[in-house]
Design a protein around this motif. Structure first.
Motif, PDB file in Angstrom:
ATOM      1  N   TRP A 219      -1.812  14.318  45.398  1.00  0.00           N
ATOM      2  CA  TRP A 219      -1.133  15.463  44.768  1.00  0.00           C
ATOM      3  C   TRP A 219       0.388  15.336  44.912  1.00  0.00           C
ATOM      4  O   TRP A 219       1.128  15.541  43.936  1.00  0.00           O
ATOM      5  CB  TRP A 219      -1.618  16.767  45.405  1.00  0.00           C
ATOM      6  CG  TRP A 219      -0.899  17.986  44.904  1.00  0.00           C
ATOM      7  CD1 TRP A 219      -0.869  18.455  43.625  1.00  0.00           C
ATOM      8  CD2 TRP A 219      -0.099  18.877  45.691  1.00  0.00           C
ATOM      9  NE1 TRP A 219      -0.077  19.588  43.559  1.00  0.00           N
ATOM     10  CE2 TRP A 219       0.398  19.879  44.808  1.00  0.00           C
ATOM     11  CE3 TRP A 219       0.242  18.945  47.047  1.00  0.00           C
ATOM     12  CZ2 TRP A 219       1.215  20.931  45.243  1.00  0.00           C
ATOM     13  CZ3 TRP A 219       1.049  19.990  47.488  1.00  0.00           C
ATOM     14  CH2 TRP A 219       1.533  20.965  46.585  1.00  0.00           C
ATOM     15  N   LEU A 220       0.851  14.905  46.060  1.00  0.00           N
ATOM     16  CA  LEU A 220       2.298  14.813  46.305  1.00  0.00           C
ATOM     17  C   LEU A 220       2.931  13.614  45.604  1.00  0.00           C
ATOM     18  O   LEU A 220       4.002  13.693  45.035  1.00  0.00           O
ATOM     19  CB  LEU A 220       2.561  14.712  47.813  1.00  0.00           C
ATOM     20  CG  LEU A 220       2.333  15.996  48.617  1.00  0.00           C
ATOM     21  CD1 LEU A 220       2.379  15.695  50.116  1.00  0.00           C
ATOM     22  CD2 LEU A 220       3.373  17.048  48.246  1.00  0.00           C
ATOM     23  N   PRO A 223       0.564  12.903  41.148  1.00  0.00           N
ATOM     24  CA  PRO A 223      -0.194  13.992  40.511  1.00  0.00           C
ATOM     25  C   PRO A 223      -0.844  13.540  39.197  1.00  0.00           C
ATOM     26  O   PRO A 223      -1.876  14.071  38.798  1.00  0.00           O
ATOM     27  CB  PRO A 223       0.862  15.072  40.274  1.00  0.00           C
ATOM     28  CG  PRO A 223       2.185  14.415  40.444  1.00  0.00           C
ATOM     29  CD  PRO A 223       1.984  13.257  41.361  1.00  0.00           C
ATOM     30  N   ARG A 243      -2.365  22.219  50.926  1.00  0.00           N
ATOM     31  CA  ARG A 243      -1.144  22.554  50.186  1.00  0.00           C
ATOM     32  C   ARG A 243      -0.336  23.654  50.866  1.00  0.00           C
ATOM     33  O   ARG A 243       0.888  23.708  50.728  1.00  0.00           O
ATOM     34  CB  ARG A 243      -1.514  23.073  48.790  1.00  0.00           C
ATOM     35  CG  ARG A 243      -1.651  22.021  47.743  1.00  0.00           C
ATOM     36  CD  ARG A 243      -2.159  22.681  46.470  1.00  0.00           C
ATOM     37  NE  ARG A 243      -2.219  21.730  45.362  1.00  0.00           N
ATOM     38  CZ  ARG A 243      -2.966  21.926  44.284  1.00  0.00           C
ATOM     39  NH1 ARG A 243      -3.727  23.021  44.199  1.00  0.00           N
ATOM     40  NH2 ARG A 243      -2.978  21.045  43.308  1.00  0.00           N
ATOM     41  N   PRO A 248       5.892  20.266  47.317  1.00  0.00           N
ATOM     42  CA  PRO A 248       5.688  18.965  46.638  1.00  0.00           C
ATOM     43  C   PRO A 248       7.021  18.259  46.402  1.00  0.00           C
ATOM     44  O   PRO A 248       8.051  18.923  46.388  1.00  0.00           O
ATOM     45  CB  PRO A 248       5.038  19.348  45.303  1.00  0.00           C
ATOM     46  CG  PRO A 248       5.355  20.770  45.094  1.00  0.00           C
ATOM     47  CD  PRO A 248       5.602  21.391  46.435  1.00  0.00           C
TER      48      PRO A 248
END
Ligand SMILES: NC(=O)c1ccc(N[C@@H]2CC[C@@H](O)C2)nc1
Length: 248
Positions: A219-220, A223, A243, A248
Protein backbone atom coordinates in the motif's frame (compact mmCIF):
# COMPACT_ATOMS: atom_id res chain seq x y z
CA UNK A 1 13.61 -26.38 -19.27
CA UNK A 2 15.73 -25.74 -22.33
CA UNK A 3 16.72 -22.14 -23.14
CA UNK A 4 18.62 -21.22 -26.31
CA UNK A 5 20.13 -17.73 -26.37
CA UNK A 6 21.16 -16.10 -29.63
CA UNK A 7 23.86 -13.59 -28.73
CA UNK A 8 27.17 -12.14 -29.93
CA UNK A 9 28.41 -12.70 -26.37
CA UNK A 10 27.59 -16.32 -25.43
CA UNK A 11 30.25 -16.27 -22.72
CA UNK A 12 28.24 -13.62 -20.87
CA UNK A 13 25.18 -15.87 -20.72
CA UNK A 14 27.23 -18.89 -19.59
CA UNK A 15 28.79 -16.89 -16.74
CA UNK A 16 25.51 -15.37 -15.51
CA UNK A 17 23.86 -18.82 -15.47
CA UNK A 18 26.68 -20.52 -13.60
CA UNK A 19 26.14 -18.79 -10.25
CA UNK A 20 23.91 -19.41 -7.25
CA UNK A 21 20.43 -20.84 -7.57
CA UNK A 22 20.54 -20.82 -11.38
CA UNK A 23 23.95 -22.52 -11.45
CA UNK A 24 22.71 -25.19 -9.03
CA UNK A 25 19.53 -25.72 -11.06
CA UNK A 26 21.64 -26.17 -14.19
CA UNK A 27 23.78 -28.75 -12.35
CA UNK A 28 20.56 -30.52 -11.32
CA UNK A 29 19.49 -30.67 -14.96
CA UNK A 30 16.56 -28.29 -14.35
CA UNK A 31 18.00 -25.83 -16.87
CA UNK A 32 19.57 -26.76 -20.22
CA UNK A 33 21.15 -23.52 -21.51
CA UNK A 34 22.68 -23.18 -24.97
CA UNK A 35 24.37 -20.12 -26.52
CA UNK A 36 24.37 -19.48 -30.26
CA UNK A 37 26.57 -16.80 -31.86
CA UNK A 38 25.32 -15.29 -35.14
CA UNK A 39 28.93 -14.54 -36.07
CA UNK A 40 29.49 -18.27 -36.46
CA UNK A 41 26.84 -18.23 -39.19
CA UNK A 42 27.97 -15.11 -41.05
CA UNK A 43 29.34 -15.58 -44.57
CA UNK A 44 32.43 -14.06 -46.12
CA UNK A 45 35.88 -13.49 -44.70
CA UNK A 46 34.75 -10.58 -42.54
CA UNK A 47 31.84 -12.63 -41.17
CA UNK A 48 29.67 -9.52 -41.08
CA UNK A 49 26.73 -9.59 -38.69
CA UNK A 50 25.82 -5.92 -39.03
CA UNK A 51 25.80 -3.10 -41.55
CA UNK A 52 24.82 0.53 -41.92
CA UNK A 53 21.11 1.46 -41.72
CA UNK A 54 19.24 2.42 -44.89
CA UNK A 55 18.03 5.97 -44.52
CA UNK A 56 21.23 6.95 -42.73
CA UNK A 57 21.56 7.74 -39.05
CA UNK A 58 23.99 6.57 -36.38
CA UNK A 59 25.00 3.03 -35.56
CA UNK A 60 24.60 -0.31 -37.25
CA UNK A 61 21.79 -2.82 -37.76
CA UNK A 62 22.05 -6.60 -37.32
CA UNK A 63 21.65 -8.37 -40.65
CA UNK A 64 18.90 -10.88 -41.50
CA UNK A 65 20.89 -13.80 -42.92
CA UNK A 66 23.39 -14.55 -40.10
CA UNK A 67 20.49 -14.44 -37.60
CA UNK A 68 18.35 -16.59 -39.86
CA UNK A 69 21.07 -19.27 -40.19
CA UNK A 70 21.86 -19.07 -36.48
CA UNK A 71 18.19 -19.50 -35.49
CA UNK A 72 17.83 -22.39 -37.95
CA UNK A 73 20.82 -24.11 -36.29
CA UNK A 74 19.32 -23.64 -32.83
CA UNK A 75 15.99 -25.07 -33.99
CA UNK A 76 17.72 -27.99 -35.72
CA UNK A 77 19.53 -28.88 -32.48
CA UNK A 78 16.30 -29.89 -30.73
CA UNK A 79 12.82 -30.70 -32.12
CA UNK A 80 11.00 -29.16 -29.13
CA UNK A 81 8.91 -26.19 -30.33
CA UNK A 82 9.82 -22.87 -28.71
CA UNK A 83 8.72 -19.23 -28.90
CA UNK A 84 11.37 -16.83 -30.19
CA UNK A 85 11.49 -13.92 -27.73
CA UNK A 86 13.26 -10.69 -28.66
CA UNK A 87 14.48 -8.45 -25.82
CA UNK A 88 13.83 -4.78 -26.58
CA UNK A 89 12.49 -1.53 -25.08
CA UNK A 90 9.61 -1.86 -27.57
CA UNK A 91 8.54 -5.13 -25.94
CA UNK A 92 5.78 -5.95 -23.48
CA UNK A 93 6.94 -5.21 -19.90
CA UNK A 94 8.04 -8.37 -18.07
CA UNK A 95 5.92 -9.23 -15.04
CA UNK A 96 5.97 -12.13 -12.59
CA UNK A 97 2.79 -13.43 -14.21
CA UNK A 98 4.63 -13.55 -17.56
CA UNK A 99 7.61 -15.22 -15.84
CA UNK A 100 5.29 -17.93 -14.50
CA UNK A 101 3.85 -18.42 -17.99
CA UNK A 102 7.35 -18.76 -19.51
CA UNK A 103 8.54 -21.03 -16.69
CA UNK A 104 5.86 -23.57 -17.65
CA UNK A 105 7.23 -23.93 -21.21
CA UNK A 106 9.48 -26.86 -22.20
CA UNK A 107 11.73 -24.48 -24.17
CA UNK A 108 12.25 -20.91 -25.32
CA UNK A 109 14.66 -19.15 -27.64
CA UNK A 110 15.89 -15.69 -26.53
CA UNK A 111 17.18 -13.28 -29.18
CA UNK A 112 19.62 -10.62 -27.96
CA UNK A 113 20.32 -7.68 -30.27
CA UNK A 114 23.24 -5.28 -30.23
CA UNK A 115 24.05 -1.97 -32.00
CA UNK A 116 20.83 -0.17 -33.04
CA UNK A 117 18.87 -3.39 -33.27
CA UNK A 118 17.78 -6.06 -35.72
CA UNK A 119 16.49 -5.73 -39.31
CA UNK A 120 12.72 -5.39 -38.94
CA UNK A 121 12.13 -8.08 -41.56
CA UNK A 122 13.79 -10.69 -39.33
CA UNK A 123 11.63 -9.62 -36.37
CA UNK A 124 8.48 -9.80 -38.49
CA UNK A 125 9.37 -13.22 -39.93
CA UNK A 126 10.85 -15.06 -36.95
CA UNK A 127 10.02 -13.40 -33.60
CA UNK A 128 7.04 -14.66 -31.59
CA UNK A 129 7.00 -11.83 -29.06
CA UNK A 130 9.07 -8.92 -27.77
CA UNK A 131 9.69 -8.46 -24.05
CA UNK A 132 11.12 -5.45 -22.19
CA UNK A 133 12.63 -5.71 -18.71
CA UNK A 134 11.98 -2.01 -18.08
CA UNK A 135 11.71 1.43 -19.64
CA UNK A 136 15.39 2.08 -20.24
CA UNK A 137 17.89 1.46 -23.01
CA UNK A 138 20.69 -1.10 -22.75
CA UNK A 139 23.59 -1.76 -25.10
CA UNK A 140 22.34 -5.28 -25.73
CA UNK A 141 19.52 -7.68 -24.97
CA UNK A 142 21.80 -10.02 -22.95
CA UNK A 143 20.97 -8.48 -19.54
CA UNK A 144 17.27 -8.91 -20.32
CA UNK A 145 17.91 -12.51 -21.34
CA UNK A 146 19.83 -13.12 -18.09
CA UNK A 147 16.90 -11.68 -16.12
CA UNK A 148 14.46 -14.05 -17.83
CA UNK A 149 16.79 -17.05 -17.39
CA UNK A 150 17.10 -16.30 -13.66
CA UNK A 151 13.42 -15.58 -13.06
CA UNK A 152 12.11 -18.69 -14.87
CA UNK A 153 14.82 -21.06 -13.59
CA UNK A 154 14.14 -20.35 -9.93
CA UNK A 155 10.50 -21.37 -10.56
CA UNK A 156 11.48 -24.79 -11.93
CA UNK A 157 10.40 -27.65 -9.69
CA UNK A 158 13.30 -28.49 -7.39
CA UNK A 159 15.30 -25.31 -8.05
CA UNK A 160 14.64 -23.81 -4.63
CA UNK A 161 14.66 -25.78 -1.40
CA UNK A 162 11.94 -25.05 1.17
CA UNK A 163 13.88 -22.30 2.95
CA UNK A 164 14.20 -20.35 -0.31
CA UNK A 165 10.56 -20.94 -1.20
CA UNK A 166 9.71 -18.73 -4.12
CA UNK A 167 6.25 -18.23 -2.69
CA UNK A 168 7.69 -15.82 -0.11
CA UNK A 169 8.98 -13.55 -2.84
CA UNK A 170 7.40 -10.30 -3.85
CA UNK A 171 4.66 -10.63 -6.47
CA UNK A 172 4.45 -14.37 -5.82
CA UNK A 173 1.26 -14.60 -3.83
CA UNK A 174 -2.13 -14.76 -5.57
CA UNK A 175 -2.52 -11.00 -5.01
CA UNK A 176 1.12 -10.26 -6.03
CA UNK A 177 2.04 -8.34 -2.87
CA UNK A 178 5.50 -7.03 -2.00
CA UNK A 179 7.59 -9.13 0.37
CA UNK A 180 7.64 -8.44 4.12
CA UNK A 181 10.78 -7.24 6.00
CA UNK A 182 13.32 -9.90 7.02
CA UNK A 183 15.60 -10.03 10.09
CA UNK A 184 18.36 -12.25 11.42
CA UNK A 185 21.06 -12.13 14.13
CA UNK A 186 21.67 -10.17 16.30
CA UNK A 187 18.26 -9.75 18.02
CA UNK A 188 19.42 -6.45 19.56
CA UNK A 189 21.47 -3.93 17.59
CA UNK A 190 22.22 -0.21 17.73
CA UNK A 191 20.08 0.11 14.57
CA UNK A 192 17.08 -1.45 16.28
CA UNK A 193 15.78 -4.70 17.70
CA UNK A 194 14.08 -7.54 15.87
CA UNK A 195 10.25 -7.24 16.24
CA UNK A 196 9.22 -9.33 19.26
CA UNK A 197 6.58 -11.27 17.34
CA UNK A 198 9.31 -12.85 15.18
CA UNK A 199 10.97 -14.26 18.29
CA UNK A 200 7.72 -15.34 19.97
CA UNK A 201 7.57 -18.82 18.48
CA UNK A 202 3.89 -18.14 17.81
CA UNK A 203 3.72 -19.18 14.16
CA UNK A 204 0.17 -17.95 13.62
CA UNK A 205 1.10 -14.51 14.97
CA UNK A 206 4.27 -14.49 12.87
CA UNK A 207 2.35 -15.36 9.69
CA UNK A 208 -0.21 -12.66 10.53
CA UNK A 209 2.49 -10.03 11.13
CA UNK A 210 4.27 -10.92 7.87
CA UNK A 211 1.04 -10.75 5.88
CA UNK A 212 0.18 -7.41 7.47
CA UNK A 213 3.64 -6.04 6.67
CA UNK A 214 3.32 -7.17 3.04
CA UNK A 215 -0.06 -5.50 2.74
CA UNK A 216 1.16 -2.28 4.40
CA UNK A 217 4.37 -2.16 2.34
CA UNK A 218 2.49 -2.74 -0.89
CA UNK A 219 0.00 0.00 0.00
CA UNK A 220 2.80 2.44 0.87
CA UNK A 221 5.27 1.68 -1.93
CA UNK A 222 3.30 0.18 -4.79
CA UNK A 223 -0.40 1.07 -4.46
CA UNK A 224 -0.66 0.26 -8.17
CA UNK A 225 -0.17 -3.42 -7.26
CA UNK A 226 -2.84 -3.39 -4.60
CA UNK A 227 -6.34 -4.12 -5.88
CA UNK A 228 -8.24 -3.84 -2.60
CA UNK A 229 -11.36 -5.28 -4.24
CA UNK A 230 -9.43 -8.54 -4.62
CA UNK A 231 -8.40 -8.65 -0.96
CA UNK A 232 -10.02 -11.11 1.42
CA UNK A 233 -12.00 -9.80 4.37
CA UNK A 234 -9.13 -10.84 6.65
CA UNK A 235 -6.58 -8.97 4.53
CA UNK A 236 -8.73 -5.84 4.41
CA UNK A 237 -8.94 -5.95 8.22
CA UNK A 238 -5.16 -6.43 8.53
CA UNK A 239 -4.49 -3.51 6.21
CA UNK A 240 -6.98 -1.20 7.95
CA UNK A 241 -5.36 -2.00 11.31
CA UNK A 242 -1.86 -1.39 9.90
CA UNK A 243 -2.88 1.89 8.23
CA UNK A 244 -3.90 3.52 11.50
CA UNK A 245 -1.30 6.10 12.33
CA UNK A 246 0.71 5.53 9.14
CA UNK A 247 1.01 8.41 6.67
CA UNK A 248 1.39 7.13 3.09
N1 LIG B 1 14.53 -2.60 -21.62
C1 LIG B 1 14.94 -3.72 -22.25
O1 LIG B 1 14.45 -4.82 -22.00
C2 LIG B 1 16.00 -3.57 -23.28
C3 LIG B 1 16.28 -4.63 -24.16
C4 LIG B 1 17.27 -4.48 -25.13
C5 LIG B 1 17.93 -3.26 -25.20
N2 LIG B 1 18.90 -3.00 -26.11
C6 LIG B 1 19.06 -3.82 -27.32
C7 LIG B 1 20.23 -3.33 -28.12
C8 LIG B 1 19.76 -3.18 -29.51
C9 LIG B 1 18.39 -3.73 -29.61
O2 LIG B 1 18.45 -5.10 -29.98
C10 LIG B 1 17.85 -3.65 -28.21
N3 LIG B 1 17.65 -2.26 -24.33
C11 LIG B 1 16.70 -2.40 -23.41
Amino acid sequence: MRIDVITLFPEFMAQSASLGVVGRAAERGLLDLHGWNPRDYAEGNYRRVDDRPFGGGPGMVMLIEPLRACLAAAKAADPTPAPVIYLSPQGKPLTQAKVRELAALPRMILLCGRYEGVDERFLAAEVTEEISIGDYVLSGGELGAAVIVDAVTRLQEGALNDAESAAQDSFEGPQGLLDCPHYSQPAQHEWGDVPDVLRSGNHAAIARWRRQQSLLRTWLRRPDLLDESQLSKADRKLLAEAREGVEP
